[in-house]
Design a protein around this motif. Sequence first.
Motif, PDB file in Angstrom:
ATOM      1  N   ASP A 201      -4.034   6.354-104.570  1.00 21.93           N
ATOM      2  CA  ASP A 201      -3.943   5.680-105.368  1.00 21.93           C
ATOM      3  C   ASP A 201      -2.993   6.364-106.516  1.00 21.93           C
ATOM      4  N   PHE A 202      -2.444   7.167-106.235  1.00 31.19           N
ATOM      5  CA  PHE A 202      -1.493   6.870-107.335  1.00 31.19           C
ATOM      6  C   PHE A 202      -0.294   6.617-106.204  1.00 31.19           C
ATOM      7  N   ALA A 203       0.103   6.677-105.067  1.00 39.47           N
ATOM      8  CA  ALA A 203       1.102   6.316-104.334  1.00 39.47           C
ATOM      9  C   ALA A 203       0.516   4.733-104.523  1.00 39.47           C
ATOM     10  N   PHE A 204      -0.316   4.363-104.597  1.00 42.19           N
ATOM     11  CA  PHE A 204       0.190   2.475-104.549  1.00 42.19           C
ATOM     12  C   PHE A 204       0.054   2.574-106.208  1.00 42.19           C
ATOM     13  N   ALA A 205      -0.564   3.063-107.321  1.00 42.80           N
ATOM     14  CA  ALA A 205       0.313   2.824-109.041  1.00 42.80           C
ATOM     15  C   ALA A 205       2.064   3.060-108.698  1.00 42.80           C
ATOM     16  N   GLU A 206       2.797   3.969-107.830  1.00 43.06           N
ATOM     17  CA  GLU A 206       4.040   4.521-108.152  1.00 43.06           C
ATOM     18  C   GLU A 206       4.453   3.347-107.778  1.00 43.06           C
ATOM     19  N   ALA A 207       3.894   3.011-106.664  1.00 42.59           N
ATOM     20  CA  ALA A 207       4.973   1.395-105.984  1.00 42.59           C
ATOM     21  C   ALA A 207       4.718   0.627-106.828  1.00 42.59           C
ATOM     22  N   ALA A 208       3.910  -0.233-107.656  1.00 40.91           N
ATOM     23  CA  ALA A 208       4.016  -0.091-108.979  1.00 40.91           C
ATOM     24  C   ALA A 208       4.897  -0.818-109.051  1.00 40.91           C
ATOM     25  N   LEU A 209       5.161   0.405-110.419  1.00 47.68           N
ATOM     26  CA  LEU A 209       5.222   1.175-111.283  1.00 47.68           C
ATOM     27  C   LEU A 209       7.310   1.131-110.997  1.00 47.68           C
ATOM     28  N   ARG A 210       7.370   1.344-109.396  1.00 46.64           N
ATOM     29  CA  ARG A 210       8.921   0.894-109.310  1.00 46.64           C
ATOM     30  C   ARG A 210       9.013   0.212-108.223  1.00 46.64           C
ATOM     31  N   ARG A 211       8.273  -1.389-108.320  1.00 47.46           N
ATOM     32  CA  ARG A 211       8.377  -2.055-107.699  1.00 47.46           C
ATOM     33  C   ARG A 211       9.069  -1.570-106.071  1.00 47.46           C
ATOM     34  N   THR A 212       8.329  -0.770-105.930  1.00 45.97           N
ATOM     35  CA  THR A 212       8.729  -0.944-104.480  1.00 45.97           C
ATOM     36  C   THR A 212       7.856  -1.308-102.810  1.00 45.97           C
ATOM     37  N   GLY A 213       7.809  -1.055-101.970  1.00 43.52           N
ATOM     38  CA  GLY A 213       7.109  -1.534-100.568  1.00 43.52           C
ATOM     39  C   GLY A 213       6.526   0.288-100.467  1.00 43.52           C
ATOM     40  N   LEU A 214       5.689  -0.243-100.015  1.00 41.22           N
ATOM     41  CA  LEU A 214       4.499   1.201 -99.746  1.00 41.22           C
ATOM     42  C   LEU A 214       4.390   1.129 -97.667  1.00 41.22           C
ATOM     43  N   VAL A 215       5.033   2.212 -97.323  1.00 46.49           N
ATOM     44  CA  VAL A 215       4.172   2.788 -95.943  1.00 46.49           C
ATOM     45  C   VAL A 215       3.249   3.502 -96.062  1.00 46.49           C
ATOM     46  N   ALA A 216       2.263   3.204 -95.187  1.00 49.38           N
ATOM     47  CA  ALA A 216       0.424   4.356 -95.571  1.00 49.38           C
ATOM     48  C   ALA A 216       0.598   4.288 -93.740  1.00 49.38           C
ATOM     49  N   LEU A 217       1.029   5.838 -93.679  1.00 47.90           N
ATOM     50  CA  LEU A 217       1.525   6.826 -92.702  1.00 47.90           C
ATOM     51  C   LEU A 217       0.327   7.208 -92.236  1.00 47.90           C
ATOM     52  N   HIS A 218      -0.304   7.069 -90.600  1.00 46.48           N
ATOM     53  CA  HIS A 218      -1.825   8.420 -90.423  1.00 46.48           C
ATOM     54  C   HIS A 218      -0.995   8.483 -89.141  1.00 46.48           C
ATOM     55  N   ALA A 219      -0.559   9.826 -88.900  1.00 41.58           N
ATOM     56  CA  ALA A 219      -0.218  10.454 -88.379  1.00 41.58           C
ATOM     57  C   ALA A 219      -1.395  10.908 -87.253  1.00 41.58           C
ATOM     58  N   TRP A 220      -1.498  11.067 -85.810  1.00 40.63           N
ATOM     59  CA  TRP A 220      -2.546  12.092 -85.363  1.00 40.63           C
ATOM     60  C   TRP A 220      -2.568  12.334 -83.642  1.00 40.63           C
ATOM     61  N   THR A 221      -3.816  12.692 -82.964  1.00 38.08           N
ATOM     62  CA  THR A 221      -3.258  13.764 -81.900  1.00 38.08           C
ATOM     63  C   THR A 221      -4.401  13.518 -80.915  1.00 38.08           C
ATOM     64  N   THR A 222      -4.534  13.540 -80.589  1.00 43.91           N
ATOM     65  CA  THR A 222      -6.144  13.894 -79.207  1.00 43.91           C
ATOM     66  C   THR A 222      -6.711  15.086 -80.154  1.00 43.91           C
ATOM     67  N   TRP A 223      -6.098  15.951 -80.428  1.00 46.87           N
ATOM     68  CA  TRP A 223      -6.534  17.599 -80.852  1.00 46.87           C
ATOM     69  C   TRP A 223      -7.050  17.008 -82.838  1.00 46.87           C
TER      70      TRP A 223
END
Length: 294
Positions: free
Chosen positions: A167-189
Amino acid sequence: MVTSGLVVVGVDGSASSLVAVDAAAREARLREARLRVVHAFVWPAMHVPMGPSSLGPPEGGIRNMVEHLVAEAVARARAAAPEVDVSHAVVNGEPLTVLEAQSRAAELVVVGSRGMGGFVGLLVGSTAVHLAAYGRCPVLVVREQPNAAGPIVLGVDGSPAGERAVDFAFAEAALRRTGLVALHAWTTWNAPLPPPQEASTPYANPPGALAQEEERLLSEALAGRRERYPEVAVEHRAVHGRTRETLIEASRSAQLVVVGARGRGGFAGLLLGSVSQALLHHAYCPVTVVRGKE
């Protein structure tokens, strides 16, 4: 998002805290919020006069020094954002205790990565790390002059504790008028196993099933936010790799990284996870740590 209309910045006279003042002034301007400059004053262990010495200049003394550094920070904030209502407070107490108390009434607390008491070679001071763990609102830690370009990078792990960070990241991106990279890193572990396809072979899954499951987790974690923030361009990245290294690398081209305080891999009772701590120490841009629901 319900806000209190108050941004707090901690200052101690260090170069790092003055950079934090600049960032806090910009955040207050974006939010149309008030800005409070706070200095935590620790009484000397030995008896030292608070005022100027009779043998020294009239502008000397610890109290005058504190008032001077706070006045410098206030002037810097007003120069960076003239339209923002800037106040200040000198509070007796240890910095972490003072700023944690201030965070109860704020929507954001901003601090520099290292203060006057930092050890040489230490990348992030103890106040910044501990405040990220104990603060009652999001905590923005600024290491150096932030890059105004680039997107906001959001670390997503799909845990309930990370929902406020989303929620914070989306609101902050809207305030800054910039894009958002939603990054999810995973491994088999660290990824949960997808549902088995056949009961007779419980661990047999089609090639790519684990990656598809992680893509689904990322999409579900962002569900509903794109409708609330249609102006924010969102890039999904589900990456096979270690979370800390992946987010630190992504921070090279970001203006801000946003993470939850703890993820799904955290130990019970631990207030600040290893990923959050690694970013505070090694990210190439400012980092905001957002605690989950208490």
